[in-house]
Design an enzyme around this catalytic site. Structure first.
Site, mmCIF file in Angstrom:
data_model
loop_
_atom_site.group_PDB
_atom_site.id
_atom_site.type_symbol
_atom_site.label_atom_id
_atom_site.label_comp_id
_atom_site.label_asym_id
_atom_site.label_seq_id
_atom_site.Cartn_x
_atom_site.Cartn_y
_atom_site.Cartn_z
ATOM 1 N N LYS A 10 0.828 -1.215 0.000
ATOM 2 C CA LYS A 10 0.000 0.000 0.000
ATOM 3 C C LYS A 10 0.857 1.258 0.000
ATOM 4 C CE LYS A 10 -3.038 2.554 3.181
ATOM 5 N NZ LYS A 10 -2.109 3.449 3.898
ATOM 6 N N ASN A 11 1.837 1.325 0.900
ATOM 7 C CA ASN A 11 2.607 2.558 1.043
ATOM 8 C C ASN A 11 3.477 2.838 -0.177
ATOM 9 O OD1 ASN A 11 1.461 3.034 3.526
ATOM 10 N ND2 ASN A 11 3.106 2.066 4.686
ATOM 11 N N ARG B 77 -4.892 10.638 2.784
ATOM 12 C CA ARG B 77 -3.626 11.249 3.150
ATOM 13 C C ARG B 77 -2.581 11.124 2.039
ATOM 14 N NH1 ARG B 77 -1.506 13.655 7.272
ATOM 15 N NH2 ARG B 77 0.755 13.741 7.443
ATOM 16 N N ASP C 299 -5.558 7.951 8.799
ATOM 17 C CA ASP C 299 -5.771 7.408 10.137
ATOM 18 C C ASP C 299 -5.670 8.487 11.202
ATOM 19 O OD1 ASP C 299 -6.135 4.762 9.390
ATOM 20 O OD2 ASP C 299 -3.981 4.366 9.353
ATOM 21 N N ASP D 271 3.884 0.529 11.875
ATOM 22 C CA ASP D 271 2.647 -0.103 11.409
ATOM 23 C C ASP D 271 2.451 -1.507 11.954
ATOM 24 O OD1 ASP D 271 1.809 2.081 9.979
ATOM 25 O OD2 ASP D 271 2.571 1.371 8.047
ATOM 26 N N MET E 293 6.492 6.967 17.661
ATOM 27 C CA MET E 293 6.282 7.883 16.539
ATOM 28 C C MET E 293 4.878 8.481 16.462
ATOM 29 S SD MET E 293 8.585 5.782 13.752
ATOM 30 C CE MET E 293 8.343 6.901 12.377
#
Length: 436
Positions: free
Chosen positions: A22-23, A97, A121, A321, A343
């Protein structure tokens, strides 16, 4: 709003193949805006966040053709830059985002880029300063409409290469700056750059399009600006967060599972962290084999015998994640684990759902939780819960699959944002899960 109904306590067995990352997909898809030539991308995950970005690109005038499962061609030879100033774009861009990463390519190629304050998120403060400070270093003028929460950068005379030290190793910030710098005049150096595999993939793709980026994989990137970029063919890596999720699933359900084609060289610390939790992982070619942990898994303490601490940090550290997955897995380990989420300050707030299920967790503060493992002597209890974000959602799903009884998870659109056809893929290995 959809829900999942999950009958827990079922042992799973079989093979599962991770989706495309996804990223990485969110970065790669934005990069197609840098060239008028055709770009082919393979292994694109069929998930809500990625599909939203593809729709946005189509509304910008990009010609999109699906040529196979997970494979598309894109051609941005007739981009409608005026779409950026429409009310439709303000609504569309604000829902995702990842849309922030269209700004760098558009600024580089067309001299301007706009974006509404992006969504995503709710996991704490996620600043955009790194992106825009980078653009300003390259000579862009910045403006922000506080009333509409609308950001803009303009460089009608083009961008000029610059030296910059990022105040944080932001992955999306680094990606945005690199995509802007590849068409700038002169040389750009980016120090404290993110160096995640997905960012490396973006740089490799750009180089295949004709960019000149060196230092890929390090935190110092050097970019020699070029006049233009051409087309290319690119394949997205398997999603390492999904791979970690399947490892956690196998451990919690004490199932024998093989995860196929994982790209071991891009997993970093992920296998080691799960091994510290006592989980057995075998490398079989490019697959991960996880045997059924019938006798549970024993946490390895630190060398001096102190409690194991699992914390996140920028690559090559452990990805934030996967901390929620580790936390769930720790609820059934033999031993105790301190989870330290450095983070993001709101990512541990889903633990109350696990406590309701019978997990022994002490939430110390917004960043730290101590998990006291049950060693499978006490099974989690089924409950009704709601998914607050993508990663907490998959963690609750794993908890439900291991629990006694039938659980209900609401707001599953959050899970669908990051996991492709997850209910179908889980049923294929024996899970009892239905989408209502």
């Amino acid at each position: 709003m959809g829900i999942f109904k999950i009958e827990g306590g079922v042992t799973l067995k079989g093979e599962i193949t991770p989706q495309g990352a996804k990223n990485e997909a969110l970065q790669i898809l934005c990069a197609i805006l840098l060239t008028p030539e055709k770009v082919t991308i393979n292994n694109i995950p069929d998930i809500i966040d990625v599909n939203k970005l593809i729709t946005l690109l189509g509304n910008l005038g990009v010609k999109i053709q699906k040529i196979g499962v997970g494979s598309y061609t894109f051609q941005a030879d007739e981009v409608n830059i005026n779409y950026l100033e429409t009310d439709a774009f303000k609504k569309e861009g604000g829902s995702l985002r990842g849309s922030i990463m269209i700004v760098g390519p558009l600024l580089a190629r067309f001299g301007k880029g706009y974006i509404p304050k992006p969504g995503g998120d709710k996991i704490g403060r996620r600043r955009l300063d790194t992106h825009f400070e980078g653009f300003i270093h390259l000579g862009a003028k910045f403006r922000y409409n506080r009333e509409d929460h609308f950001y803009g950068v303009e460089a009608p005379n083009g961008l000029i290469g610059a030296d910059m030290l990022l105040d944080e190793a932001s992955v999306t910030g680094t990606a945005n700056i690199v995509m802007a710098a590849v068409l700038a005049k002169g040389k750009t150096t980016v120090y404290n750059a993110a160096c995640e595999p997905y960012l490396q993939q973006l740089c490799k793709m750009l180089n295949s399009m004709g960019a000149e980026i060196t230092g890929v994989g390090s935190n110092l990137l050097t970019i020699e600006g070029v006049e233009s970029l051409g087309g290319c063919v690119h394949r997205i890596l398997p999603d390492m967060v999904e791979i970690g999720s399947w490892i956690g699933l196998a451990a919690m359900t004490r199932s024998e599972i093989t995860i196929k084609d994982v790209s071991w060289e891009n997993l970093g610390l992920i296998p080691n962290v799960f091994r510290k939790l006592g989980i057995t992982l075998e490398k079989r070619g490019d697959d991960i084999y996880i045997p059924a942990h019938k006798d549970g898994y024993q946490v390895k303490t630190d060398i001096d015998g102190s409690i194991l601490t699992v914390s996140d940090s920028p690559w090559p550290g452990f990805t934030p994640d996967l901390l929620s997955i580790v936390l769930v897995v720790a609820t059934q380990c033999k031993g105790d684990v301190l989870i330290h989420q450095k983070m993001f300050e709101s990512r541990l707030f889903f633990v109350d759902k696990l406590i309701d299920m019978g997990a022994k967790i002490i939430l110390c503060d917004p960043h730290r939780a101590v998990v006291i493992g049950h060693d499978f002597k006490s099974q989690l209890k089924a409950t009704t819960m709601s998914s607050p974000d993508i990663r907490a959602g998959i963690s609750l799903l794993i908890a439900a699959l291991s629990a006694k009884g039938t659980s209900t998870i609401q707001n599953i659109e959050q899970i669908d944002r990051g996991y492709e056809r997850i209910d179908e893929r889980l049923r294929a290995i024996g899970a009892k899960i239905v989408r209502v």
